[in-house]
Design an enzyme around this catalytic site. Sequence first.
Site, PDB file in Angstrom:
ATOM      1  N   CYS A  89     -12.291  41.159  13.764  1.00 35.40           N
ATOM      2  CA  CYS A  89     -11.552  40.361  14.752  1.00 35.40           C
ATOM      3  C   CYS A  89     -11.163  38.987  14.194  1.00 35.40           C
ATOM      4  O   CYS A  89     -10.225  38.376  14.689  1.00 35.40           O
ATOM      5  CB  CYS A  89     -12.378  40.206  16.017  1.00 35.40           C
ATOM      6  SG  CYS A  89     -14.026  39.529  15.724  1.00 35.40           S
ATOM      7  N   GLN A 111      -8.823  41.422  22.603  1.00 35.59           N
ATOM      8  CA  GLN A 111      -8.999  41.845  21.205  1.00 35.59           C
ATOM      9  C   GLN A 111      -8.941  43.368  21.105  1.00 35.59           C
ATOM     10  O   GLN A 111      -8.383  43.930  20.152  1.00 35.59           O
ATOM     11  CB  GLN A 111     -10.359  41.323  20.676  1.00 35.59           C
ATOM     12  CG  GLN A 111     -10.672  41.721  19.254  1.00 35.59           C
ATOM     13  CD  GLN A 111      -9.891  40.923  18.228  1.00 35.59           C
ATOM     14  OE1 GLN A 111      -9.828  39.702  18.283  1.00 35.59           O
ATOM     15  NE2 GLN A 111      -9.292  41.606  17.260  1.00 35.59           N
ATOM     16  N   ARG A 129      -2.655  40.591  18.177  1.00 35.81           N
ATOM     17  CA  ARG A 129      -3.223  39.845  19.311  1.00 35.81           C
ATOM     18  C   ARG A 129      -2.096  39.295  20.186  1.00 35.81           C
ATOM     19  O   ARG A 129      -2.156  39.314  21.409  1.00 35.81           O
ATOM     20  CB  ARG A 129      -4.082  38.665  18.817  1.00 35.81           C
ATOM     21  CG  ARG A 129      -5.314  39.032  18.008  1.00 35.81           C
ATOM     22  CD  ARG A 129      -6.326  39.832  18.800  1.00 35.81           C
ATOM     23  NE  ARG A 129      -6.641  39.235  20.082  1.00 35.81           N
ATOM     24  CZ  ARG A 129      -7.419  38.155  20.265  1.00 35.81           C
ATOM     25  NH1 ARG A 129      -8.016  37.583  19.254  1.00 35.81           N
ATOM     26  NH2 ARG A 129      -7.642  37.662  21.483  1.00 35.81           N
ATOM     27  N   ARG A 149     -11.685  31.569  28.373  1.00 30.10           N
ATOM     28  CA  ARG A 149     -12.649  31.904  27.308  1.00 30.10           C
ATOM     29  C   ARG A 149     -13.895  31.067  27.528  1.00 30.10           C
ATOM     30  O   ARG A 149     -13.803  29.847  27.668  1.00 30.10           O
ATOM     31  CB  ARG A 149     -12.079  31.600  25.925  1.00 30.10           C
ATOM     32  CG  ARG A 149     -13.177  31.567  24.847  1.00 30.10           C
ATOM     33  CD  ARG A 149     -12.670  31.421  23.442  1.00 30.10           C
ATOM     34  NE  ARG A 149     -12.070  32.669  22.983  1.00 30.10           N
ATOM     35  CZ  ARG A 149     -11.846  32.968  21.698  1.00 30.10           C
ATOM     36  NH1 ARG A 149     -12.169  32.096  20.753  1.00 30.10           N
ATOM     37  NH2 ARG A 149     -11.303  34.103  21.357  1.00 30.10           N
ATOM     38  N   HIS A 201     -14.658  41.138  24.879  1.00 30.39           N
ATOM     39  CA  HIS A 201     -13.452  40.511  24.324  1.00 30.39           C
ATOM     40  C   HIS A 201     -12.290  41.501  24.520  1.00 30.39           C
ATOM     41  O   HIS A 201     -11.797  42.103  23.554  1.00 30.39           O
ATOM     42  CB  HIS A 201     -13.684  40.201  22.840  1.00 30.39           C
ATOM     43  CG  HIS A 201     -12.715  39.225  22.251  1.00 30.39           C
ATOM     44  ND1 HIS A 201     -11.704  38.624  22.987  1.00 30.39           N
ATOM     45  CD2 HIS A 201     -12.595  38.735  20.986  1.00 30.39           C
ATOM     46  CE1 HIS A 201     -11.021  37.825  22.195  1.00 30.39           C
ATOM     47  NE2 HIS A 201     -11.538  37.869  20.981  1.00 30.39           N
ATOM     48  N   ASP A 222     -17.986  41.986  12.372  1.00 31.23           N
ATOM     49  CA  ASP A 222     -17.734  40.680  12.984  1.00 31.23           C
ATOM     50  C   ASP A 222     -18.783  39.721  12.403  1.00 31.23           C
ATOM     51  O   ASP A 222     -19.738  40.156  11.750  1.00 31.23           O
ATOM     52  CB  ASP A 222     -17.892  40.817  14.515  1.00 31.23           C
ATOM     53  CG  ASP A 222     -17.661  39.519  15.281  1.00 31.23           C
ATOM     54  OD1 ASP A 222     -17.020  38.604  14.723  1.00 31.23           O
ATOM     55  OD2 ASP A 222     -18.127  39.410  16.432  1.00 31.23           O
TER      56      ASP A 222
HETATM   57  N1  NVA Z   1     -18.496  37.528  18.111  1.00 25.06           N
HETATM   58  C1  NVA Z   1     -17.574  36.463  17.815  1.00 25.06           C
HETATM   59  C2  NVA Z   1     -16.171  36.893  18.065  1.00 25.06           C
HETATM   60  C3  NVA Z   1     -15.125  35.871  17.712  1.00 25.06           C
HETATM   61  C4  NVA Z   1     -13.735  36.351  17.979  1.00 25.06           C
HETATM   62  C5  NVA Z   1     -17.929  35.257  18.665  1.00 25.06           C
HETATM   63  O1  NVA Z   1     -18.182  35.420  19.857  1.00 25.06           O
HETATM   64  O2  NVA Z   1     -17.980  34.143  18.112  1.00 25.06           O
HETATM   65  N1   CP Z   2     -10.453  37.038  17.163  1.00 23.74           N
HETATM   66  C1   CP Z   2     -10.447  35.919  17.897  1.00 23.74           C
HETATM   67  O1   CP Z   2     -10.673  35.924  19.115  1.00 23.74           O
HETATM   68  O2   CP Z   2     -10.159  34.797  17.204  1.00 23.74           O
HETATM   69  P1   CP Z   2     -10.175  33.296  17.755  1.00 23.74           P
HETATM   70  O3   CP Z   2     -11.637  32.951  18.016  1.00 23.74           O
HETATM   71  O4   CP Z   2      -9.570  32.472  16.675  1.00 23.74           O
HETATM   72  O5   CP Z   2      -9.405  33.252  19.035  1.00 23.74           O
END
Ligand code: NVA
Ligand code: CP
Length: 327
Positions: free
Chosen positions: A270, A136, A315, A106, A133, A229
């Site tokens: 998400c 997800q 997930r 990540r 993602h 989101d």
């Molecule tokens: N758009 C958000 C998704 C988190 C799962 C981020 O990148 O922070």
């Molecule tokens: N939805 C998601 O990716 O959550 P986290 O950032 O907690 O992993």
Amino acid sequence: MNLKGRDFLKLLDFTQEEILYLIDLAAELKEKKKKGIPVDTFRGKNVALIFEKTSTRTRCAFEVAAHDLGLGTTYLDPAGSQIGKKESIADTARVLAGMFEGIEYRGFEQEIVEELAKYSSVPVWNGLTNEFHPTQMLADLLTIREQFGYLKGIKLTYMGDARYNMGNSLMVACAKMGMHFTACTTAAYFPAEELVAQCREIAAETGGSVTLTEDVMDGTRDVDVIYTDVWVSMGEPDQVWEKRIRELSPYQVNADVMENAGEKAIFMHCLPAFHDLKTKIGAEMGERFGIQEMEVTDQVFESKQSKVFEEAENRMHTIKAVMAATL
Ligand code: NVA
Ligand code: CP
């Protein structure tokens, strides 16, 4: 279907059949988990979990899924490794591939996870980048299929910042699966033209469609899934909050939106979500801008139509499927 040795970097790399295979496998693994049937056939193998951004769901999903599969895990947190600071991605990939059977990553730009995969001789799984993602998406597709019984023809509207990882990924996922995707937001937040064009080409073959609209009532009328989101994503500067709140507030998911979508519609997110003032950032924004909630109202978040916790659980089952299929 054989996905052994494949990376899982973005859904664009997978066919509809491959995506369905992963969703079916996840459903099967979920059933086994509920029945207490062990699936720990990967004993003796290990996976590295690299997080250059924070996480609750993705990290826990990978760890629990790995343990259920009999895999050992090593978690590298956003600060505690040499990655990027003292060691290149190419070198990291080759070091980790010598010790682990799979690598989750990540981080920031998609090109980083693509580079990691290029130099790694073991599968690499994208646990979120700025652009995509994909794990997800599998959870979201499984959740939608559980709720409606099918995917093809489902109408999904995404509200808010549609040019980042979630908007991009949902547009790709819908196009691949023959679903109807609408980005309902102000034009500056539409996904990039090139990706829209690519998804429209895919949708033309699968029977799906991609629509971009600034009109909330048109964009949400009689749809199956309303998705949103956070308005500011991980890694973005704090200074953008004010502008985002101003520009995206008209696209908040509230009772009017859900009513316009109809009774059968479900709400998805998400997570994490700003639906009240019970978080540090939520409270700070409440104080600065006099708001109680942001991308979704607490009323919608807590309503019967909201499937966010079913989605979060999925997930784990879908990430388990990705590891089981590619290892
Ligand atoms: N758009 C958000 C998704 C988190 C799962 C981020 O990148 O922070
Ligand atoms: N939805 C998601 O990716 O959550 P986290 O950032 O907690 O992993």
